[in-house]
Design a protein around this motif. Structure first.
Motif, PDB file in Angstrom:
ATOM      1  N   PHE A  13     -22.587  80.391  57.801  1.00 28.93           N
ATOM      2  CA  PHE A  13     -22.647  78.950  57.575  1.00 28.93           C
ATOM      3  C   PHE A  13     -21.987  78.201  58.738  1.00 28.93           C
ATOM      4  O   PHE A  13     -22.538  77.231  59.259  1.00 28.93           O
ATOM      5  N   VAL A  14     -20.818  78.660  59.141  1.00 25.90           N
ATOM      6  CA  VAL A  14     -20.092  78.014  60.239  1.00 25.90           C
ATOM      7  C   VAL A  14     -20.914  78.058  61.519  1.00 25.90           C
ATOM      8  O   VAL A  14     -21.080  77.047  62.204  1.00 25.90           O
ATOM      9  N   GLU A  15     -21.449  79.220  61.841  1.00 30.42           N
ATOM     10  CA  GLU A  15     -22.213  79.380  63.078  1.00 30.42           C
ATOM     11  C   GLU A  15     -23.453  78.491  63.114  1.00 30.42           C
ATOM     12  O   GLU A  15     -23.760  77.865  64.131  1.00 30.42           O
ATOM     13  N   VAL A  16     -24.149  78.386  62.009  1.00 33.42           N
ATOM     14  CA  VAL A  16     -25.415  77.648  61.953  1.00 33.42           C
ATOM     15  C   VAL A  16     -25.203  76.153  61.747  1.00 33.42           C
ATOM     16  O   VAL A  16     -25.995  75.348  62.231  1.00 33.42           O
ATOM     17  N   THR A  17     -24.121  75.760  61.094  1.00 35.43           N
ATOM     18  CA  THR A  17     -24.010  74.390  60.609  1.00 35.43           C
ATOM     19  C   THR A  17     -22.973  73.524  61.312  1.00 35.43           C
ATOM     20  O   THR A  17     -23.269  72.384  61.661  1.00 35.43           O
ATOM     21  N   LEU A  18     -21.778  73.999  61.510  1.00 35.28           N
ATOM     22  CA  LEU A  18     -20.674  73.104  61.857  1.00 35.28           C
ATOM     23  C   LEU A  18     -20.798  72.437  63.221  1.00 35.28           C
ATOM     24  O   LEU A  18     -20.327  71.319  63.398  1.00 35.28           O
ATOM     25  N   ASP A  19     -21.402  73.064  64.206  1.00 35.52           N
ATOM     26  CA  ASP A  19     -21.565  72.416  65.507  1.00 35.52           C
ATOM     27  C   ASP A  19     -22.873  71.645  65.624  1.00 35.52           C
ATOM     28  O   ASP A  19     -23.093  70.954  66.612  1.00 35.52           O
ATOM     29  N   CYS A  20     -23.738  71.752  64.616  1.00 34.36           N
ATOM     30  CA  CYS A  20     -25.070  71.155  64.711  1.00 34.36           C
ATOM     31  C   CYS A  20     -25.314  69.988  63.770  1.00 34.36           C
ATOM     32  O   CYS A  20     -26.211  69.196  64.000  1.00 34.36           O
ATOM     33  N   TYR A  50      -9.227  76.849  56.520  1.00 34.77           N
ATOM     34  CA  TYR A  50      -8.163  77.034  55.546  1.00 34.77           C
ATOM     35  C   TYR A  50      -8.758  77.031  54.147  1.00 34.77           C
ATOM     36  O   TYR A  50      -9.368  76.054  53.717  1.00 34.77           O
ATOM     37  N   VAL A  51      -8.572  78.147  53.461  1.00 36.55           N
ATOM     38  CA  VAL A  51      -9.017  78.306  52.079  1.00 36.55           C
ATOM     39  C   VAL A  51      -7.752  78.566  51.277  1.00 36.55           C
ATOM     40  O   VAL A  51      -7.180  79.658  51.341  1.00 36.55           O
ATOM     41  N   GLY A  52      -7.282  77.551  50.557  1.00 38.76           N
ATOM     42  CA  GLY A  52      -5.994  77.684  49.885  1.00 38.76           C
ATOM     43  C   GLY A  52      -4.907  77.900  50.926  1.00 38.76           C
ATOM     44  O   GLY A  52      -4.826  77.172  51.909  1.00 38.76           O
ATOM     45  N   GLN A  53      -4.132  78.947  50.767  1.00 40.86           N
ATOM     46  CA  GLN A  53      -3.052  79.261  51.708  1.00 40.86           C
ATOM     47  C   GLN A  53      -3.511  80.179  52.845  1.00 40.86           C
ATOM     48  O   GLN A  53      -2.758  80.440  53.772  1.00 40.86           O
ATOM     49  N   GLN A  54      -4.731  80.650  52.769  1.00 40.97           N
ATOM     50  CA  GLN A  54      -5.262  81.598  53.759  1.00 40.97           C
ATOM     51  C   GLN A  54      -5.959  80.851  54.901  1.00 40.97           C
ATOM     52  O   GLN A  54      -6.695  79.897  54.666  1.00 40.97           O
ATOM     53  N   CYS A  55      -5.742  81.304  56.133  1.00 39.17           N
ATOM     54  CA  CYS A  55      -6.420  80.725  57.294  1.00 39.17           C
ATOM     55  C   CYS A  55      -7.290  81.793  57.939  1.00 39.17           C
ATOM     56  O   CYS A  55      -6.838  82.911  58.186  1.00 39.17           O
ATOM     57  N   TYR A  56      -8.551  81.440  58.194  1.00 35.34           N
ATOM     58  CA  TYR A  56      -9.477  82.313  58.899  1.00 35.34           C
ATOM     59  C   TYR A  56      -9.862  81.622  60.200  1.00 35.34           C
ATOM     60  O   TYR A  56     -10.168  80.443  60.201  1.00 35.34           O
ATOM     61  N   GLN A  57      -9.823  82.344  61.291  1.00 37.95           N
ATOM     62  CA  GLN A  57     -10.193  81.790  62.586  1.00 37.95           C
ATOM     63  C   GLN A  57     -11.495  82.436  63.031  1.00 37.95           C
ATOM     64  O   GLN A  57     -11.586  83.650  63.154  1.00 37.95           O
ATOM     65  N   LEU A  58     -12.509  81.599  63.241  1.00 34.81           N
ATOM     66  CA  LEU A  58     -13.814  82.077  63.668  1.00 34.81           C
ATOM     67  C   LEU A  58     -14.122  81.532  65.063  1.00 34.81           C
ATOM     68  O   LEU A  58     -13.945  80.332  65.311  1.00 34.81           O
ATOM     69  N   PRO A  59     -14.549  82.375  65.977  1.00 30.58           N
ATOM     70  CA  PRO A  59     -14.862  81.901  67.327  1.00 30.58           C
ATOM     71  C   PRO A  59     -16.065  80.973  67.333  1.00 30.58           C
ATOM     72  O   PRO A  59     -16.951  81.087  66.504  1.00 30.58           O
ATOM     73  N   ARG A  60     -16.053  80.040  68.265  1.00 32.23           N
ATOM     74  CA  ARG A  60     -17.200  79.139  68.472  1.00 32.23           C
ATOM     75  C   ARG A  60     -18.102  79.753  69.513  1.00 32.23           C
ATOM     76  O   ARG A  60     -17.642  80.323  70.503  1.00 32.23           O
ATOM     77  N   CYS A  61     -19.401  79.607  69.311  1.00 32.99           N
ATOM     78  CA  CYS A  61     -20.386  80.125  70.288  1.00 32.99           C
ATOM     79  C   CYS A  61     -20.609  79.133  71.390  1.00 32.99           C
ATOM     80  O   CYS A  61     -20.505  77.984  71.281  1.00 32.99           O
TER      81      CYS A  61
END
Length: 61
Positions: A13-20, A50-61
């Motif tokens: 979802f992040v890869e397809v959606t957030l920059d577009c 950030y999902v609740g107290q958890q942080c996930y870092q995903l690279p940008r293409c």
């Protein structure tokens, strides 16, 4: 209580959606995914999700 999120689906979802998509143009915003509210900070080389107290870092293409 937070439900478990499908991290592969979230990454897709992040890869397809957030920059577009114009709804996600700010450097910090929140969105709903699989019933969870996720706060996102857009960095130059990654997305910090950030999902609740958890942080996930995903690279940008």
């Amino acid at each position: 209580m937070f439900q478990k999120i499908d991290l592969e689906a979230l990454a897709n979802f992040v890869e397809v959606t957030l920059d577009c998509h114009p709804d996600y143009g700010d450097d910090a915003f929140a969105f709903d995914f699989m019933g969870q509210r996720i706060y996102c900070e857009r960095k130059s080389s990654s997305f910090d999700l950030y999902v609740g107290q958890q942080c996930y870092q995903l690279p940008r293409c």
